[in-house]
Structures are given as C-alpha cells and as structure tokens.
Scaffold this motif. Structure first.
Motif: not given
Ligand SMILES: [Zn+2]
Length: 388
Positions: A50-62, A211-222
C-alpha cells in the motif's frame, strides 16, 4: 479493507504485489503466510504494498510478494494435510508435474509457488534475496534463521537481532533450505508471537530494511526509514549467533505440555523444570536459552536449547572457508565425497559421533539426511546454480 483483518484469498491472488524497478536489479522475493496461522507477515506485506503504491515509490530493483498457504490462511489453520514448509525436497518437486486432481491442498500451493520462483529466477538477473516471514507460538523477540553460508551471515548482519544457525538439521524440507541449495541468499524472519500486533510492525520494518540493505530501494527515497530502524533498535537485542544444542522431540501420541510463560531466548538452568510429557516431569538436560517452546497443538518438537556461538568460532569458520581447505575433510577416515554431488560429503556415523560434526559445521557443512546408514553433510556456501 480494514487493517489487520484478513480478507479471503484465491489462487489468483497468490502474487500479492509485483514491482519492477528502474534497474531491474536486485530482486527481493518475500513469502508471507507459508503457515496459514501466521498472518502477521501477510498484514505487513500488505502495508508495504500500500505504501509503495500511495507514495509512488520508485524501486531500483524488483520486488515480488508471494502468499504461501492460501487454503490454510483462509481457514486460519497452520496447514490442512501437510506442512507447506516441510515438503521442499527434490523428490517432492519432481512429482509436481502430475495432475492437480491427485494432489492435496498443500501440494497444489507448492506447485504454484515453485512455478513462480522458477519464472522469477529465469527472467530476472538478480542477485536474489529470498525472505520468508513467520511468527511463533511462544512470545519472542524477533529473530532470523539461516543456513550457515557466509552470504546469509553477511545479509543478516544488517539486523540487530539474534540469528539461529543450523535449524535445517532438525527440519525436513523447509522452503529456504531448498532455495539456498541454488546459492541464493535466504533469510527466515520470525516477527514475534502469532497474535501480537508488534509482530506486524516488526515484519514490516524487516521488509523495508531488507529492501534498503539489498539495494533494491534507496534509503533516501524512504522518508520513514529511521522509524523502521528504530523498531529494531528499540528491541534492545544484539546481532548474535546461536546454535541449537538440544532438541526435545515428540512422538505423535505424546501428551506434551510446556510449563506456561517461557519466552524464546529466555535463559534456563540445567535441571530446570520445563514441561511434562505423558505425566512425567521434563527437566532441562543442560543450561542455555530456551527456543521454540511449543504452545500450540501441532508440532514435532517440544522445545530446543540454544547456546550462543562465540566470535572466535565465527571468525575461525570464515577463515576455514575462505582458505578452501575443506578438501582435507575428505582425508578423515570414514568421510568420502558424494560422486553425484560436489557439495555433499558422505560420512560414517561413527566418525561423526566422535569428532566430525563440529568440524563439518566449522567448514559450513550441515547434516541433511541419513541414507544407507550414512550421514550426508551438505555444504551451505555455494555458487549460484541453475534452478531446476
Ligand atoms: Zn511459521
């Protein structure tokens, strides 16, 4: 949808969320509800989606979030016929090609999950991080279970909580052990007790941090990363390794009852009164930390006793593995290489009983099966290999 209230799912809902990142690397795969009575992981996964969708978070990986035992989740039971986390053996997988009509509910679930994993591994470039969310019947601080490979240890070190090594020697066919055999990182996360609201919070914080430690999502984006970090720090735990030193195994007809009030990782003394079985008092055969005391109907183990693993052993095992001197294990009388599998040593149990098991553990081998009167020790560190 109300928070923390379960809707019913169908097989079409198995993939709860699928997100493709800008770089398509790495891939994080989260399993939730492999045990149908463990809903915290499902709620947590739903919050993340829900948060990924609401915030339109851009992931680096899948990111793929996959439901486990849908039939059991809908019924609120652990499993219907067979534990979905005890059937991940090559011989089971080989039978999945058959007709669904022949299969019980769990085998159908397994087949769906297997096909999804196979597709992800075939079409994405990795590296792959497999995370499996669970909860426990006893109250517990969150903890991680891994097969003892160095890549699993390294990823676990991002979480300041206990890590239990080698549980696969006591369980037959868990999903993550199977996945580990193809060289991928795989962590089991136990978020707390089944019904505790904090288990949902812990599971959610675990997914975000992973997600952050796997480098799938940047810490600064969260934006609320610090909150998830705090969830872990507030537990007041440490990143510490534990080994299983004792298991109290149950027979099917046993009338076992744990004394109430034990928490996971609570210290116990030798001789302490822990449980009754068939009317007989069960006392701790050694001191240590109590682990997975059984407070539910279904289970093959009454309790385990853990011992903290020393830093010396952990470091020695890194050196032993990096020097690649494990070939010398084959020189021990009664030990030979499995001609069919490079990662397996076949061991005469007389050798293992006297001295070999701790040495095998040091080199990253874990006992997996007992076949033709021989023990098979399987190496947990391995190169990525092609999935079935
Ligand atoms: Zn579970």
């Amino acid at each position: 949808m109300e928070p923390n209230k379960m809707e019913s799912f169908t097989r079409e809902n198995r993939i709860l969320g699928n997100f493709y990142g800008t770089k398509n690397s790495p891939t994080v795969i989260v399993f939730a509800g492999i045990h149908g009575n463990e809903k915290a992981g499902v709620f947590a996964a739903r919050n993340v989606i829900a948060k990924i969708r609401e915030r339109n978070l851009k992931l680096r990986g899948n990111l793929h979030i996959i439901l486990g035992n849908i039939n059991a989740l809908n019924k609120g039971i652990r499993f219907e016929h067979v534990d979905l986390n005890r059937i991940w053996r090559n011989r089971n997988i080989g039978q999945l090609g058959g007709d669904d009509k022949e299969f019980n509910a769990e085998i159908i679930e397994q087949k769906d999950i297997f096909v999804i994993i196979k597709n992800i591994l075939a079409h994405e470039k990795g590296p792959f991080y497999f995370l499996d969310l669970h909860t426990t019947s006893a109250s517990s601080v969150p903890f991680i279970t891994i097969s003892d490979s160095l890549n699993n240890r390294k990823f676990s070190s991002n979480f300041p909580i206990p890590v239990v090594l080698g549980i696969e020697e006591y369980l037959d066919g868990p999903l993550l052990t199977f996945i580990n055999e193809y060289g991928h990182i795989a962590l089991g996360f136990e978020g707390g007790s089944h019904e505790s609201p904090s288990s949902v919070v812990n599971c959610e914080a675990f997914i975000w941090k992973a997600l952050v430690h796997a480098k799938c999502l940047k810490k600064s984006h969260l934006s609320d990363y610090q909150e998830y970090q705090k969830t872990f720090l507030d537990l007041g735990c440490e990143y510490q390794f534990f080994a299983i030193k004792y298991r109290y195994e149950l027979d099917q007809d046993d009338d076992f009852s744990m004394r109430p009030g034990f928490e996971n990782f609570e210290s116990i003394d030798k001789g302490e009164y822990l449980a009754t079985n068939n009317g007989v008092e069960i006392n701790a055969p050694r001191g240590g930390k109590i682990f997975m005391p059984l407070y539910q109907e279904l289970g093959e183990d009454g309790f385990f006793i853990l011992q903290k693993i020393s830093k010396f052993w952990l470091n020695a095992s890194i050196v032993a593995r990096k020097l690649k001197i494990n070939q010398f294990l084959r020189l021990i009388p009664g030990v030979k290489k499995d001609p069919e599998n490079n990662y397996t040593l076949i061991v005469n149990p007389k050798v293992a009983r006297f001295m070999a098991t701790p040495i095998f553990h040091l080199f990253g081998y874990r006992q997996q099966i007992y076949k033709d009167n021989k023990l098979h020790f399987i190496k947990r560190d391995r190169k990525i290999s092609e999935f079935l």
